[in-house]
Design an enzyme around this catalytic site. Sequence first.
Site, PDB file in Angstrom:
ATOM      1  N   CYS A 139       0.797  -1.223   0.000  1.00 45.22           N
ATOM      2  CA  CYS A 139       0.000   0.000   0.000  1.00 45.22           C
ATOM      3  C   CYS A 139       0.831   1.275   0.000  1.00 45.22           C
ATOM      4  CB  CYS A 139      -0.989  -0.009   1.160  1.00 45.22           C
ATOM      5  SG  CYS A 139      -0.254   0.058   2.820  1.00 45.22           S
ATOM      6  N   HIS A 199      -2.905   1.537   6.779  1.00 52.99           N
ATOM      7  CA  HIS A 199      -3.116   1.523   5.330  1.00 52.99           C
ATOM      8  C   HIS A 199      -2.786   2.915   4.816  1.00 52.99           C
ATOM      9  CE1 HIS A 199      -4.495   0.584   1.400  1.00 52.99           C
ATOM     10  NE2 HIS A 199      -5.524   1.410   1.443  1.00 52.99           N
ATOM     11  N   ASP A 210      -7.043   6.009  -3.817  1.00 54.37           N
ATOM     12  CA  ASP A 210      -6.341   4.844  -3.268  1.00 54.37           C
ATOM     13  C   ASP A 210      -5.999   3.857  -4.382  1.00 54.37           C
ATOM     14  OD1 ASP A 210      -5.320   2.744  -1.854  1.00 54.37           O
ATOM     15  OD2 ASP A 210      -7.050   2.471  -0.545  1.00 54.37           O
ATOM     16  N   ASP A 220     -17.521   0.040  12.890  1.00 54.12           N
ATOM     17  CA  ASP A 220     -17.478  -0.510  14.242  1.00 54.12           C
ATOM     18  C   ASP A 220     -16.877  -1.919  14.201  1.00 54.12           C
ATOM     19  OD1 ASP A 220     -18.696   1.765  15.169  1.00 54.12           O
ATOM     20  OD2 ASP A 220     -20.716   0.899  15.193  1.00 54.12           O
ATOM     21  N   GLU A 245     -23.790   7.978  19.052  1.00 52.07           N
ATOM     22  CA  GLU A 245     -23.773   6.517  19.086  1.00 52.07           C
ATOM     23  C   GLU A 245     -23.480   6.002  20.487  1.00 52.07           C
ATOM     24  OE1 GLU A 245     -21.161   5.101  16.115  1.00 52.07           O
ATOM     25  OE2 GLU A 245     -22.615   5.359  14.499  1.00 52.07           O
TER      26      GLU A 245
END
Length: 722
Positions: free
Chosen positions: A289, A347, A370, A412, A463
Amino acid sequence: MDNMQQITHDSRGIHHDHCHLKLVNFEAHENHIAHETEGLSNKCLVVRRGKPFKLTLLFHSRFWNLHIKNLVLEVWLGSLSERIPVQFSDKGSNPQRWSAKVYPGNIHSESVTIHIRSPVLSSVAVYNLLVHIATEQTTKSFAVGSFVLLCNPWLSDDPVYMPHNVQIQEYIKSDYGMLYMGTTLNISKRPWSFGQYEPGVLEACLKLLQVSPQHLRDKHKDYILRADPVYLSRVVCAMVNCEDDLGVLQGKWHGGYKGGVKPSEWSGSADILNRWLLSHCQPVRYGQCWVFASVLCTVMRVLGIPSRVVTVFNAAHDGDASLKIEEFYSITGEKLNLSKDSIWNFHVWVECWMRRPDLGAGFDGWQVVDPTPQEKSGGIFCCGPCPVVAVQQRCLSAQFDTPFIYASVDADVTRLTVNGGQLVGRTVDTECVGQLIYTKSIGSDKPENLTHTYKSKKRHQMEGIVGSTEMSAVGRTLTYRQEKELQSFPQRCGAGPSGGTSPGLEVSLNIDGMPSVGESIRLRVIVTNQSSDSRVLLEHLNAQVKEYNSSTRETFWELHKEVPIQPHEVLTLQHTIAPSQYDSVLAGDDIVNVAVVIKDTRTEERFLDAKEFNISSPEITMEIEGGDSIEMKKRYTALVSFTSKFDKTLKEAVLTVEGSGLLQGKHEARLALLKQGEKIEQKVTIMAASPGTKVLMATFSHSDSPAVISRSFHKVSVTAAS
């Protein structure tokens, strides 16, 4: 570059009489300074769109008579062309069209200097230029050469315009970057030479556009669309990997790297781009990457699109587009490879700066692009440009690939403890993914924290309020689905009853310090008994090595013991993994997953916590005589050394030094035995052929280690000879 171009007759079927035009001076030195393109090429003129550049025509005759001759320029791009009448007055010109003007004082007896301006939305490409000279009797035409046209971030009407020059200096002109890697517990950094001023790099970037599938399929359409940085970024993104095309890099994440270069051994983009160009577009092996992203950043900066390399720590790969990541652990803390989802410890992608007229002004600014081939976008392996603000505001319908980028930084994580096909424990982590997002600061090697630009605090606060009320319903769905999926894995865990969580016990796992190869790893488990009852606990600890972007491998250390805890007691359990317990499986920068499972023997409830951290490399010292700033084409001595701090003698120690643009090949020093406190060193002579920032790289290994245990980098600034 030879500014004085010999004139040739146009080959487009025009008959020529005696030529009156002798030479054309492209005024490269002056134009390159004015257009901020110095160093990009010594072979051709490189200018930026929307800004005038100069061209001087020299004639054989001393009697250049404006009253009997008309002068017309013509630019060609593939089969597209536009004729540009040369104006000899200050009449206004249309900024949407090409224009050419001769200012007073620029006409002489044997020459005339013309100022040519391209439209601000011209396509990025190599253009051919013709000159037509007309009299009452004849028209003479001359092919005078070619020039390269790039985006112009200095110009306010250009979609890639940046308002502050300090930003342009960092994100366009700088040929040096800093990559951040590792884990949030132990961030490592390494310099990267983008190398846009290295010979051949501009040619490679232009070649990349010419061999793209879009160009090969429809040259006319591709040339027109190249005016748009959104289009350019998608083309370049796909071309940096070779999955669908004649792209630059082939990725490899597992196994050996025979027949290529291990991704961690690259230190700059120029070597990669030149290898690709010289091999006639054969993919360079191998990339991961940060290599893909760094090469993309180089190409975008060359094309004039402001770009920066960005690292996302704990980046999620959401395989089923659910915006949730699932991880599985056994009841003894072993991480199980049962999920299609994954979390990369880090990443690396690129942010490119541009306006987004296709989406509206609210989505202007930094865009994620990306090039690492993970998922297809529009049928090809590319990703973006995705507006960073769309991720922050959760505008998942915004093009391109916003849901995938959003999940990468804000999904999550559900951690499931399983036993015999049964779910026996469950925790939800809303903070792990995208925990930290870094890029190099302007004018400094220190990181700039971009996390707030991707993640909304308001969302996580909301949340946090509703999370507990959603827990039970989601848990029931997951339990039913995972029972089906886990039926083929009962042998991985011993039998045991299912259980829930209890507010009476809290468990946390911590790593003390930043472990380095050759040093002990110190773990600390804190157990808090919030109840009024004493308990007998079973503690299970498990350590596994893993790659930054893949699942865990075998367990290399584990511990199981019984622990009593008193009412309201806070218990700290210290554990140590000695070097002798990991040195056969771990090397520098390797990542370790450690998990603890605490079981209450009476209630059979289980509590899980997990951490991942990287092992630091021992230091390699690099010193250059006279300091780290050197002059071109002068020889300097660099001394590279490694002093062993290991408490055992190392066999077959090897110290290797290399550096693209500084050294030819690899230089090695070897010792059969290296005792604690002893030094191995290598002296090399370096010389740079071009200015800019170069990177000297050194590695250390020995026969008892599974891989290179230390890799260090040293930045070298090269200036033009005084």
